[in-house]
Design a protein around this motif. Sequence first.
Motif, PDB file in Angstrom:
ATOM      1  N   VAL A 123       8.156   5.805   7.560  1.00  0.00           N
ATOM      2  CA  VAL A 123       7.571   6.144   6.257  1.00  0.00           C
ATOM      3  C   VAL A 123       6.471   7.187   6.424  1.00  0.00           C
ATOM      4  O   VAL A 123       6.450   8.213   5.734  1.00  0.00           O
ATOM      5  CB  VAL A 123       6.994   4.894   5.562  1.00  0.00           C
ATOM      6  CG1 VAL A 123       6.381   5.285   4.208  1.00  0.00           C
ATOM      7  CG2 VAL A 123       8.061   3.837   5.367  1.00  0.00           C
ATOM      8  N   THR A 124       5.541   6.924   7.339  1.00  0.00           N
ATOM      9  CA  THR A 124       4.404   7.833   7.476  1.00  0.00           C
ATOM     10  C   THR A 124       4.838   9.196   8.013  1.00  0.00           C
ATOM     11  O   THR A 124       4.297  10.228   7.598  1.00  0.00           O
ATOM     12  CB  THR A 124       3.325   7.216   8.383  1.00  0.00           C
ATOM     13  OG1 THR A 124       3.913   6.804   9.625  1.00  0.00           O
ATOM     14  CG2 THR A 124       2.691   6.001   7.719  1.00  0.00           C
ATOM     15  N   LEU A 154       0.831  -1.206   0.000  1.00  0.00           N
ATOM     16  CA  LEU A 154       0.000   0.000   0.000  1.00  0.00           C
ATOM     17  C   LEU A 154       0.861   1.250   0.000  1.00  0.00           C
ATOM     18  O   LEU A 154       0.629   2.186  -0.783  1.00  0.00           O
ATOM     19  CB  LEU A 154      -0.923  -0.011   1.218  1.00  0.00           C
ATOM     20  CG  LEU A 154      -1.848   1.196   1.393  1.00  0.00           C
ATOM     21  CD1 LEU A 154      -2.826   1.302   0.242  1.00  0.00           C
ATOM     22  CD2 LEU A 154      -2.591   1.113   2.719  1.00  0.00           C
ATOM     23  N   LEU A 155       1.878   1.281   0.860  1.00  0.00           N
ATOM     24  CA  LEU A 155       2.748   2.459   0.924  1.00  0.00           C
ATOM     25  C   LEU A 155       3.578   2.609  -0.340  1.00  0.00           C
ATOM     26  O   LEU A 155       3.805   3.726  -0.810  1.00  0.00           O
ATOM     27  CB  LEU A 155       3.638   2.371   2.157  1.00  0.00           C
ATOM     28  CG  LEU A 155       2.903   2.684   3.466  1.00  0.00           C
ATOM     29  CD1 LEU A 155       3.694   2.189   4.659  1.00  0.00           C
ATOM     30  CD2 LEU A 155       2.628   4.179   3.593  1.00  0.00           C
ATOM     31  N   GLU A 156       3.999   1.499  -0.909  1.00  0.00           N
ATOM     32  CA  GLU A 156       4.737   1.575  -2.172  1.00  0.00           C
ATOM     33  C   GLU A 156       3.862   2.174  -3.271  1.00  0.00           C
ATOM     34  O   GLU A 156       4.313   3.031  -4.051  1.00  0.00           O
ATOM     35  CB  GLU A 156       5.214   0.188  -2.584  1.00  0.00           C
ATOM     36  CG  GLU A 156       6.054   0.176  -3.864  1.00  0.00           C
ATOM     37  CD  GLU A 156       6.571  -1.202  -4.208  1.00  0.00           C
ATOM     38  OE1 GLU A 156       7.253  -1.324  -5.236  1.00  0.00           O
ATOM     39  OE2 GLU A 156       6.302  -2.165  -3.464  1.00  0.00           O
ATOM     40  N   ALA A 157       2.583   1.739  -3.324  1.00  0.00           N
ATOM     41  CA  ALA A 157       1.665   2.289  -4.327  1.00  0.00           C
ATOM     42  C   ALA A 157       1.412   3.769  -4.090  1.00  0.00           C
ATOM     43  O   ALA A 157       1.343   4.567  -5.044  1.00  0.00           O
ATOM     44  CB  ALA A 157       0.349   1.507  -4.299  1.00  0.00           C
ATOM     45  N   HIS A 167      12.828   5.203   0.120  1.00  0.00           N
ATOM     46  CA  HIS A 167      13.941   4.503   0.773  1.00  0.00           C
ATOM     47  C   HIS A 167      13.438   3.754   2.007  1.00  0.00           C
ATOM     48  O   HIS A 167      13.800   2.590   2.245  1.00  0.00           O
ATOM     49  CB  HIS A 167      15.028   5.508   1.158  1.00  0.00           C
ATOM     50  CG  HIS A 167      16.119   4.920   1.987  1.00  0.00           C
ATOM     51  ND1 HIS A 167      17.103   4.097   1.465  1.00  0.00           N
ATOM     52  CD2 HIS A 167      16.381   5.022   3.318  1.00  0.00           C
ATOM     53  CE1 HIS A 167      17.921   3.723   2.429  1.00  0.00           C
ATOM     54  NE2 HIS A 167      17.505   4.268   3.563  1.00  0.00           N
ATOM     55  N   HIS A 168      12.586   4.394   2.800  1.00  0.00           N
ATOM     56  CA  HIS A 168      12.047   3.752   3.994  1.00  0.00           C
ATOM     57  C   HIS A 168      11.095   2.610   3.628  1.00  0.00           C
ATOM     58  O   HIS A 168      11.059   1.579   4.313  1.00  0.00           O
ATOM     59  CB  HIS A 168      11.326   4.770   4.864  1.00  0.00           C
ATOM     60  CG  HIS A 168      12.233   5.758   5.531  1.00  0.00           C
ATOM     61  ND1 HIS A 168      13.420   5.398   6.121  1.00  0.00           N
ATOM     62  CD2 HIS A 168      12.120   7.106   5.706  1.00  0.00           C
ATOM     63  CE1 HIS A 168      14.000   6.465   6.634  1.00  0.00           C
ATOM     64  NE2 HIS A 168      13.232   7.519   6.394  1.00  0.00           N
ATOM     65  N   SER A 180      10.506  -4.159   3.521  1.00  0.00           N
ATOM     66  CA  SER A 180      10.492  -5.540   3.022  1.00  0.00           C
ATOM     67  C   SER A 180      11.873  -6.188   3.072  1.00  0.00           C
ATOM     68  O   SER A 180      12.140  -7.151   2.373  1.00  0.00           O
ATOM     69  CB  SER A 180       9.961  -5.564   1.582  1.00  0.00           C
ATOM     70  OG  SER A 180      10.723  -4.694   0.763  1.00  0.00           O
ATOM     71  N   SER A 181      12.753  -5.675   3.922  1.00  0.00           N
ATOM     72  CA  SER A 181      14.136  -6.180   3.959  1.00  0.00           C
ATOM     73  C   SER A 181      14.389  -7.106   5.139  1.00  0.00           C
ATOM     74  O   SER A 181      15.478  -7.144   5.684  1.00  0.00           O
ATOM     75  CB  SER A 181      15.115  -4.998   4.025  1.00  0.00           C
ATOM     76  OG  SER A 181      14.936  -4.276   5.233  1.00  0.00           O
ATOM     77  N   GLY A 182      13.349  -7.834   5.566  1.00  0.00           N
ATOM     78  CA  GLY A 182      13.530  -8.787   6.650  1.00  0.00           C
ATOM     79  C   GLY A 182      13.494  -8.168   8.021  1.00  0.00           C
ATOM     80  O   GLY A 182      14.155  -8.650   8.940  1.00  0.00           O
ATOM     81  N   SER A 183      12.697  -7.093   8.195  1.00  0.00           N
ATOM     82  CA  SER A 183      12.689  -6.395   9.467  1.00  0.00           C
ATOM     83  C   SER A 183      12.151  -7.259  10.602  1.00  0.00           C
ATOM     84  O   SER A 183      12.522  -7.087  11.753  1.00  0.00           O
ATOM     85  CB  SER A 183      11.858  -5.110   9.364  1.00  0.00           C
ATOM     86  OG  SER A 183      10.533  -5.394   8.980  1.00  0.00           O
TER      87      SER A 183
END
Length: 322
Positions: free
Chosen positions: A142-143, A89-92, A118-119, A124-127
Motif C-alpha cells: 500500500v505505502t 488509517l490507510l483506508e481513511a 485494492h491493496h 483486512s482479508s485474513g492476512s
Amino acid sequence: MGTANPQLVFVHGIGGLRNAEAERQQWLRALATGVRAAGRAELVSALTQGWLANVRFADYSDLFNPRGAQGGSLGDELNPSDEQVLSGLLEAMVDELAEQYPPDTGTRDARVIEQARHHVDALSSGSRAQGAGEFARRLVWVTTTLLQLPGLRQGAQWVNGQAFALYLSQVARYLNRNGEKASLGSAIRSRVLEGLDPARPLVVVSHSLGTVVAYEVLHEYEGPVALWVTLGSPLALGGVVLQRLVPRPPSCPEEVGAWHNFWDRNDVVVGRPRLADWIAPSSRGVKAETAPVKSDGVWTHTATKYLEHAEVAGPIVKALLP
C-alpha cells in the motif's frame, strides 16, 4: 529572561530518531518566518533568542526508535490491534485522496489511488492466517503504491514504502491500550509533560501524531493552557483515531483557553474540517477553530510547512505576549 516567561512546547509526530535541539531550532526558524509574514517582525529576535518564552521540543522519538537497538521486522512489531488501526488509517487516507482525485477522472493519480485501495482491502482479508509477516508485506504494498503519487514520492521525508509503513505504524503502536503495549503511550505522555510548570502559562504546538499525544497530555495537565495549536492532525479520522482517544467521549481539554486547528488540503494524514464537529467543546465552551492553509511544494505534512504561514504563527506569538 525571568521564571515568569510562558512556556512554548513543540510536540512532534511520526518519524525516525530526532535531534531535539536541532529540531527546536528548525521549528523556531519556521515559526519566525510565519511571524514575519504576520507583520510582527519586531518579535522575531525575542522569540528565537528565548526572551519571549522558554521553548522546548518534547522529543519522544527514542521510545519508538531506541538508540543502538537492532530491532526486528515490521511484522514483529504489530499485533492484531495494531493491524486494525493501520488498516483503518490507510483506508481513511485513501478516501481523502479519492476526494481530490475521483476515480471517474481517469487520471494517473486516480488510478494509483484505486490500486492502493485494492491493496488496503487485502489488508483486512485474513492476512495473519497466512503468516505473521503477511500483513506487513501487504502494508508495504500500500505505502509503496501511494509513493507513486507526486506529492508523496517527491517528498524527501519518505525514502521508500518500507520506511513510510514503519513510521505510520507508530500511530497504531501509540493507540494500542492492550497490556504491556499501553506502557508506550504512557511513557510518551510522561516525556511531553516532563518539566512543565503548571504555575506558568503554556502554549502547545503539536503536529501529526503529536496532536493525538497532546490531546491526551492536556487532559492530564492541570495548569493553564493559553493556546493549543494542532497542525496536520489525524484526530478526526473517525473510528481509526477518534474512538480510541482517552478520555472518551472526545472533548476539548478543560484547561485549554483557545484551540486552533490548521489543515492543508494536500495533507493526506488529516481529517480536515470534521475535527471541529466531532470533538465536543469543553465545559467552558472552548472547541477547535479550524482553518485551511495552502502550502507551496509537493509534500505538506511537515510541521515547518505549517508554521511558516502567517495565520498559524500569528496566534502563537500573540498568545506568548504579556
